[in-house]
Structure formats: C-alpha cells, structure tokens
Design a protein around this motif. Structure first.
Motif, PDB file in Angstrom:
ATOM      1  N   VAL B  31       7.017  -6.195   4.953  1.00 52.68           N
ATOM      2  CA  VAL B  31       7.069  -5.720   3.567  1.00 52.68           C
ATOM      3  C   VAL B  31       5.983  -4.670   3.313  1.00 52.68           C
ATOM      4  CG1 VAL B  31       8.173  -7.771   2.598  1.00 52.68           C
ATOM      5  CG2 VAL B  31       5.684  -7.699   2.825  1.00 52.68           C
ATOM      6  N   TYR B  32       6.176  -3.910   2.252  1.00 50.71           N
ATOM      7  CA  TYR B  32       5.245  -2.843   1.855  1.00 50.71           C
ATOM      8  C   TYR B  32       4.963  -1.882   3.020  1.00 50.71           C
ATOM      9  CZ  TYR B  32       4.443  -6.652  -1.462  1.00 50.71           C
ATOM     10  OH  TYR B  32       4.622  -7.678  -2.342  1.00 50.71           O
ATOM     11  N   ILE B  33       6.008  -1.496   3.721  1.00 48.30           N
ATOM     12  CA  ILE B  33       5.854  -0.654   4.913  1.00 48.30           C
ATOM     13  C   ILE B  33       5.204   0.687   4.576  1.00 48.30           C
ATOM     14  CG2 ILE B  33       7.149   0.594   6.709  1.00 48.30           C
ATOM     15  CD1 ILE B  33       9.134  -1.829   6.637  1.00 48.30           C
ATOM     16  N   ASP B  34       5.674   1.321   3.487  1.00 48.50           N
ATOM     17  CA  ASP B  34       5.107   2.629   3.115  1.00 48.50           C
ATOM     18  C   ASP B  34       3.617   2.507   2.777  1.00 48.50           C
ATOM     19  OD1 ASP B  34       7.558   3.716   3.526  1.00 48.50           O
ATOM     20  OD2 ASP B  34       8.108   3.860   1.404  1.00 48.50           O
ATOM     21  N   ALA B  35       3.277   1.425   2.053  1.00 50.57           N
ATOM     22  CA  ALA B  35       1.865   1.231   1.678  1.00 50.57           C
ATOM     23  C   ALA B  35       1.016   0.992   2.915  1.00 50.57           C
ATOM     24  CB  ALA B  35       1.746   0.040   0.725  1.00 50.57           C
ATOM     25  N   ARG B  36       1.548   0.269   3.890  1.00 47.41           N
ATOM     26  CA  ARG B  36       0.760  -0.008   5.090  1.00 47.41           C
ATOM     27  C   ARG B  36       0.627   1.226   5.993  1.00 47.41           C
ATOM     28  NH1 ARG B  36       3.119  -3.173   7.929  1.00 47.41           N
ATOM     29  NH2 ARG B  36       4.809  -3.974   6.630  1.00 47.41           N
ATOM     30  N   ASP B  78      -0.662  -6.841  -5.870  1.00 48.16           N
ATOM     31  CA  ASP B  78      -0.060  -5.503  -5.954  1.00 48.16           C
ATOM     32  C   ASP B  78      -0.845  -4.386  -5.277  1.00 48.16           C
ATOM     33  OD1 ASP B  78      -2.101  -5.570  -7.708  1.00 48.16           O
ATOM     34  OD2 ASP B  78      -0.999  -4.839  -9.442  1.00 48.16           O
ATOM     35  N   LYS B  79      -1.951  -4.696  -4.633  1.00 50.10           N
ATOM     36  CA  LYS B  79      -2.755  -3.620  -3.997  1.00 50.10           C
ATOM     37  C   LYS B  79      -3.396  -4.070  -2.688  1.00 50.10           C
ATOM     38  CE  LYS B  79      -4.450  -0.801  -7.887  1.00 50.10           C
ATOM     39  NZ  LYS B  79      -3.481  -1.245  -8.890  1.00 50.10           N
ATOM     40  N   TYR B  80      -3.664  -3.059  -1.825  1.00 50.18           N
ATOM     41  CA  TYR B  80      -4.572  -3.243  -0.695  1.00 50.18           C
ATOM     42  C   TYR B  80      -5.890  -2.565  -1.074  1.00 50.18           C
ATOM     43  CZ  TYR B  80      -0.516  -4.407   2.202  1.00 50.18           C
ATOM     44  OH  TYR B  80       0.608  -4.991   2.725  1.00 50.18           O
ATOM     45  N   TYR B  81      -6.981  -3.157  -0.643  1.00 55.35           N
ATOM     46  CA  TYR B  81      -8.311  -2.576  -0.884  1.00 55.35           C
ATOM     47  C   TYR B  81      -8.990  -2.391   0.475  1.00 55.35           C
ATOM     48  CZ  TYR B  81      -7.777  -4.068  -5.746  1.00 55.35           C
ATOM     49  OH  TYR B  81      -7.325  -4.247  -7.030  1.00 55.35           O
ATOM     50  N   PHE B  82      -9.404  -1.172   0.758  1.00 57.19           N
ATOM     51  CA  PHE B  82     -10.099  -0.916   2.020  1.00 57.19           C
ATOM     52  C   PHE B  82     -11.495  -0.371   1.715  1.00 57.19           C
ATOM     53  CE2 PHE B  82     -10.956   2.306   5.480  1.00 57.19           C
ATOM     54  CZ  PHE B  82     -11.490   1.361   6.342  1.00 57.19           C
ATOM     55  N   SER B 140      -3.508   7.859  -1.289  1.00 61.23           N
ATOM     56  CA  SER B 140      -3.449   6.642  -2.125  1.00 61.23           C
ATOM     57  C   SER B 140      -3.052   6.941  -3.565  1.00 61.23           C
ATOM     58  CB  SER B 140      -4.806   5.943  -2.123  1.00 61.23           C
ATOM     59  OG  SER B 140      -5.765   6.713  -2.819  1.00 61.23           O
ATOM     60  N   LYS B 141      -3.314   8.170  -4.002  1.00 62.73           N
ATOM     61  CA  LYS B 141      -3.115   8.577  -5.401  1.00 62.73           C
ATOM     62  C   LYS B 141      -3.939   7.706  -6.363  1.00 62.73           C
ATOM     63  CE  LYS B 141       1.161  11.058  -4.707  1.00 62.73           C
ATOM     64  NZ  LYS B 141       1.293  10.891  -3.259  1.00 62.73           N
ATOM     65  N   ASN B 142      -5.026   7.162  -5.849  1.00 65.17           N
ATOM     66  CA  ASN B 142      -5.990   6.414  -6.665  1.00 65.17           C
ATOM     67  C   ASN B 142      -7.383   7.001  -6.444  1.00 65.17           C
ATOM     68  OD1 ASN B 142      -4.390   4.329  -7.910  1.00 65.17           O
ATOM     69  ND2 ASN B 142      -4.191   3.407  -5.880  1.00 65.17           N
ATOM     70  N   THR B 143      -8.260   6.802  -7.431  1.00 65.19           N
ATOM     71  CA  THR B 143      -9.619   7.337  -7.295  1.00 65.19           C
ATOM     72  C   THR B 143     -10.442   6.487  -6.316  1.00 65.19           C
ATOM     73  OG1 THR B 143     -10.238   6.049  -9.222  1.00 65.19           O
ATOM     74  CG2 THR B 143      -9.756   8.380  -9.587  1.00 65.19           C
ATOM     75  N   LEU B 144     -11.534   7.078  -5.844  1.00 64.41           N
ATOM     76  CA  LEU B 144     -12.451   6.385  -4.932  1.00 64.41           C
ATOM     77  C   LEU B 144     -13.463   5.591  -5.753  1.00 64.41           C
ATOM     78  CD1 LEU B 144     -13.319   9.542  -2.772  1.00 64.41           C
ATOM     79  CD2 LEU B 144     -11.874   7.648  -2.009  1.00 64.41           C
ATOM     80  N   ASP B 145     -13.768   4.368  -5.310  1.00 67.84           N
ATOM     81  CA  ASP B 145     -14.890   3.628  -5.894  1.00 67.84           C
ATOM     82  C   ASP B 145     -16.044   3.747  -4.904  1.00 67.84           C
ATOM     83  OD1 ASP B 145     -13.328   2.839  -8.009  1.00 67.84           O
ATOM     84  OD2 ASP B 145     -12.737   0.946  -7.059  1.00 67.84           O
ATOM     85  N   PHE B 146     -17.236   4.015  -5.410  1.00 68.74           N
ATOM     86  CA  PHE B 146     -18.367   4.123  -4.489  1.00 68.74           C
ATOM     87  C   PHE B 146     -19.612   3.493  -5.077  1.00 68.74           C
ATOM     88  CE2 PHE B 146     -20.620   7.477  -6.719  1.00 68.74           C
ATOM     89  CZ  PHE B 146     -19.618   8.084  -7.438  1.00 68.74           C
ATOM     90  N   GLU B 147     -20.513   3.096  -4.176  1.00 68.81           N
ATOM     91  CA  GLU B 147     -21.734   2.436  -4.603  1.00 68.81           C
ATOM     92  C   GLU B 147     -22.859   2.829  -3.651  1.00 68.81           C
ATOM     93  OE1 GLU B 147     -21.022  -1.790  -5.156  1.00 68.81           O
ATOM     94  OE2 GLU B 147     -23.162  -2.136  -4.844  1.00 68.81           O
ATOM     95  N   LYS B 166       0.845  -1.333  -3.500  1.00 65.18           N
ATOM     96  CA  LYS B 166       1.863  -1.821  -2.553  1.00 65.18           C
ATOM     97  C   LYS B 166       3.247  -1.234  -2.859  1.00 65.18           C
ATOM     98  CE  LYS B 166      -0.294  -6.137  -1.133  1.00 65.18           C
ATOM     99  NZ  LYS B 166      -0.252  -7.607  -1.196  1.00 65.18           N
ATOM    100  N   ASN B 167       3.486  -0.944  -4.127  1.00 61.21           N
ATOM    101  CA  ASN B 167       4.791  -0.372  -4.493  1.00 61.21           C
ATOM    102  C   ASN B 167       4.638   1.013  -5.116  1.00 61.21           C
ATOM    103  OD1 ASN B 167       6.623  -2.574  -3.820  1.00 61.21           O
ATOM    104  ND2 ASN B 167       5.420  -3.680  -5.323  1.00 61.21           N
TER     105      ASN B 167
END
Lengths: 128, 167
Positions: B31-36, B78-82, B140-147, B166-167
């Motif tokens: 499942v979630y092949i595109d996300a992976r 609904d998400k992967y976090y790396f 990812s089309k999401n912003t980066l979180d940094f610390e 994931k979707n």
C-alpha cells in the motif's frame, strides 16, 4: 577507442548498468544511480563522450533507463547532455531517449528540467 | 496522533547501509506505493547529505569520508516522517536554517527555478549538485521542519524532518 560495459549487481544496486558502444554509437545507462563519489563514476563516461564527439564523429544515440538517480547523478548527467548539445551545435547527429515509468510523474518534470538546462531535445518514452 | 517506528539508526552512513534501508522502505508493503517511492528518493538524498557533510565522520581506508548521524522513519495513519540529525559547524547551521526558510517560503515553480539555477552553478565533482533540500520539498510537497541544538562553541546538531503524505 574502447566500449564501456559495466554490468549491474544486486549487491551494489546504486551503480547503474552502462553500455557505451562506439561502433554503433548507441549508449545506454540503466537501473539506479546513487553511488558515493558520483563524479568518479561518471568521469570515464564523460571522457568517452568527449572522445567520441571529437574523434569518431558519427551518429550518437543516448538511451537513459534510470528509474532513480540522486541529485549528484543529475549533475553528471547534465554534463553529458551539455556535451551532446555542443556536438549537435557543431553538426553532430545526436538522439537522446529517456525511458520512464509512467507511475512516476516526478521523472517527467526532471526530464523537462534537463531539456531546459542543457538545451537538447529529449524524447520521453514509456517503459514497456 | 500515534507514531509507529519503521526504522531508527545511529552511526556511520555507509552507502551499503543506506541502500539496504532505502530498499526495505520502498518495498515495505503493497500500500501507499507512490508515497513510498517518494520516501525512498528523499531518504537516499538526505541520508547522503549526512554521509557527505556531517562534521562527525570516519575516514575509511585513509581516503573516504563517511559521516556519522542519526535517522528515523516513522508513520502515522496518513503520513510518513523522515528525520536526519547530524553535527554541523555553528556557522553552517545558520546558513542551513536560512536555506530551509527560503525553500519553505517558495512556491513549486520557484523551487524548480532554484533547482535549475543551483544545479547549473554548482561546482560539480565532489560537491554534487547541492539541491537535495529543494528536491525533498518538491517531491513531498510539504515544508521542511528543522531544529538547531547547541553542542559547544563550535558545533551544533541539525535535525531535519520531511513529511510525506500517504495519499
């Protein structure tokens, strides 16, 4: 001038398979490309293209069948495409085909960027 | 929100390890092949940044530099976090933080332009293309979180997290 033939291995999937044939002028890069020291891997390929386009000067066809390449590899591939663009501008016969997996739309954007950056026409072909 | 750990590692980022980890993530399930696929690409890119640029590193065979750091892959419904964490010079941490802010505030087409400019102007050879962070956000089309975490007067830890829907 010699051909370059590099076979793939399941233990080192980060190296692509390479087949550069100077007699036919057909060059193929296939698989995945995310090795360390990317430039060391690509330098012989870049030098081969330079030699072919200055000494052999016949038709050259580059077939790219990479399902993944890291950004360092994209820089090296851009160097190759720029060499081919120079060759074309000097009258060389060049054809570049990029085979892509249709379930990977990000790759289409990548190829469009390569076209814009190098100035060479790239034909997109879906994987069979 | 419940987090599940998929992978956690701390140590030198050898290509052999990165490749095995990345391949396992890509082939995790059906499942979630595109996300992976996106997670795999981002995983390889940012792990290689740790390997290439961490200020804590091993020298192998008197030549090769292998960066040391940490990585974590987690998932929610609904998400992967790396995430990656590695040592950087304090001055570089400031530059990286500014770069993340610029990337986070840029639209997709502007990122594409930045990527092209950066790749064309990069010195190449051992420095690569220097577009890994841009690529991570474009994929990812999401912003980066940094610390940034202080270690001493010279070094900091830089933690970077990318979220993949994931979707």
């Amino acid at each position: 001038m010699e051909n370059i033939i590099l076979t793939s291995s399941s233990t080192t999937p980060y190296f692509p398979e390479v087949n550069f044939d100077f007699t036919s002028g057909v060059c193929e890069i296939k698989g995945e490309s995310y090795m360390e020291e990317t430039y060391k891997f690509y330098l012989p390929l870049i030098n081969w293209i330079k030699e072919f386009t200055t000494d052999v000067k016949s038709k050259l066809e580059l077939n790219i069948k990479l399902i993944y390449l890291n950004t360092s590899s994209t820089k090296c591939l851009l160097d190759i495409l720029e060499l081919l663009k120079d060759y074309e501008d000097k009258g060389g016969n060049v054809k570049v085909n990029w085979f892509y997996d249709q379930s990977d739309p990000d790759m289409i954007d990548e190829v469009e960027d390569f076209e814009a950056e190098s100035g060479i026409k790239i034909k997109l072909i879906k994987f069979e | 929100m419940s987090y599940k750990t998929i992978l956690s590692y701390k140590g030198p980022f050898y290509i052999e390890l990165i490749s095995v980890f990345g391949t396992n993530i890509r082939n995790l399930n059906d499942v979630y092949i595109d996300a992976r696929k996106k997670l795999f690409k981002i995983f390889i890119e940012l792990s290689q940044n740790v390997s290439n640029y961490s200020e804590d590193f091993h020298i192998v065979n008197n030549i090769q530099r292998i960066g040391v750091g940490e990585l974590n892959v987690n998932e929610t419904k609904d998400k992967y976090y790396f995430s990656t964490k590695n040592q950087v010079k304090k001055t570089d941490a400031e530059i990286l933080a500014e770069r993340c802010k610029l990337i986070n505030s840029s639209e997709y087409n502007r990122l594409r332009e930045l990527k092209r400019e950066q790749r064309l102007n990069s010195p190449g050879e051992k420095f690569g293309a220097r577009i890994g962070l841009i690529q991570a956000v474009m994929l990812s089309k999401n912003t980066l979180d940094f610390e940034v975490e202080n270690i001493n007067d010279t070094f900091s830890y830089f933690t970077l997290t990318v979220k993949i829907d994931k979707n």
